[in-house]
Design a protein around this motif. Sequence first.
Motif, mmCIF file in Angstrom:
data_model
loop_
_atom_site.group_PDB
_atom_site.id
_atom_site.type_symbol
_atom_site.label_atom_id
_atom_site.label_comp_id
_atom_site.label_asym_id
_atom_site.label_seq_id
_atom_site.Cartn_x
_atom_site.Cartn_y
_atom_site.Cartn_z
ATOM 1 N N MET A 1 0.830 -1.208 0.000
ATOM 2 C CA MET A 1 0.000 0.000 0.000
ATOM 3 C C MET A 1 0.856 1.247 0.000
ATOM 4 O O MET A 1 2.067 1.212 -0.138
ATOM 5 N N GLN A 2 0.192 2.333 0.205
ATOM 6 C CA GLN A 2 0.882 3.610 0.094
ATOM 7 C C GLN A 2 1.254 4.192 1.452
ATOM 8 O O GLN A 2 0.549 4.070 2.431
ATOM 9 N N LYS A 3 2.407 4.829 1.455
ATOM 10 C CA LYS A 3 2.988 5.341 2.685
ATOM 11 C C LYS A 3 2.770 6.838 2.825
ATOM 12 O O LYS A 3 2.604 7.537 1.834
ATOM 13 N N TYR A 4 2.834 7.285 4.061
ATOM 14 C CA TYR A 4 2.750 8.726 4.281
ATOM 15 C C TYR A 4 3.982 9.411 3.709
ATOM 16 O O TYR A 4 5.090 8.883 3.744
ATOM 17 N N SER A 5 3.768 10.616 3.171
ATOM 18 C CA SER A 5 4.925 11.423 2.767
ATOM 19 C C SER A 5 4.580 12.883 3.010
ATOM 20 O O SER A 5 3.486 13.339 2.662
ATOM 21 N N ARG A 6 5.513 13.588 3.602
ATOM 22 C CA ARG A 6 5.262 14.998 3.901
ATOM 23 C C ARG A 6 5.014 15.780 2.624
ATOM 24 O O ARG A 6 4.163 16.664 2.573
ATOM 25 N N GLN A 7 5.746 15.436 1.584
ATOM 26 C CA GLN A 7 5.570 16.139 0.316
ATOM 27 C C GLN A 7 4.146 15.999 -0.211
ATOM 28 O O GLN A 7 3.509 16.979 -0.588
ATOM 29 N N ARG A 8 3.665 14.766 -0.240
ATOM 30 C CA ARG A 8 2.313 14.532 -0.758
ATOM 31 C C ARG A 8 1.278 15.263 0.089
ATOM 32 O O ARG A 8 0.363 15.906 -0.439
ATOM 33 N N GLU A 9 1.446 15.171 1.411
ATOM 34 C CA GLU A 9 0.516 15.833 2.318
ATOM 35 C C GLU A 9 0.490 17.334 2.054
ATOM 36 O O GLU A 9 -0.575 17.964 1.995
#
Lengths: 131, 131
Positions: A1-9
């Motif tokens: 699955m997909q992980k958290y990323s500060r950039q995406r957020e």
Amino acid sequence: MQKYSRQRESIKNFLADRYDHPTAETVYLHMREQFPNISLGTVYRNLNLLTEIGEIQKLSPGIGPDRFDGNPAPHYHFICSHCSSVLDLEVSGLDHINILAGQNFGGSIEGHITYFYGTCPSCKAASGSSS
Amino acid sequence: MQKYSRQRESIKNFLADRYDHPTAETVYLHMREQFPNISLGTVYRNLNLLTEIGEIQKLSPGIGPDRFDGNPAPHYHFICSHCSSVLDLEVSGLDHINILAGQNFGGSIEGHITYFYGTCPSCKAASGSSS
DNA sequence: CTGCATGCAAAAACTTTGCACCGCC
DNA sequence: GGCGGTGCAAAGTTTTTGCATGCAG
């Protein structure tokens, strides 16, 4: 699955706060204030990913590069023929046009994308500013 | 003003005979049969020119390159989500949506572009081919 | 002849992608 | 520590454009 990323957020939040439907380039330029080393590739990857999971929308106005809308809810868009700005438009009662369009059509119509165009409020005011 | 050119005439006629809304690349490939030395640049220049003078239409389906429609009359288009083919769609009684859209809008709405999407007749038949 | 149109090729505009490293879980 | 995410840069795709030559009016 997909992980958290500060950039995406951050990209998602940035879009949620704007209503001018920025291009990838514009998003990139603003992200650089917060992440000086962020790359255009990362911006594109995240914009595409967010679009795929339905958290934002991608607009292809036909003129110029794609634009992105932080509001994932279905709504319409207006493109100014003069200044090319893209505005949100709330139009209700348009769902029936899918049925109308499917009337003499052998396939099945599942949706539609509509761009209205004309003169935006600003350009209209500017052109009518006489005396 | 503008001068006659066999290339432009041929491109226009080619488009008038097709109903599959070819891309510039496709037009180029076919033009080469008649004009082996024609260049992509010439094809693009003429497609843009013909679009500007309203003899053809340019479509920007949002996915893939622009496509061109030899029928300059206003009509709608359908894009198959499965095979990406673009089909003509005659839908009447949609003029009122400009008025509907202008209801709470400060600018003026002069027109709209709508792409319907879903499953085309061919793909529908293919998917339903059980028994 | 004058000037738009063409062919050719370079370049622009936009977007995607390969790869090595980084950081979330 | 495994796997998705990132930065960087190269490359892919689509479209435009500069320039010398060609052809219509």
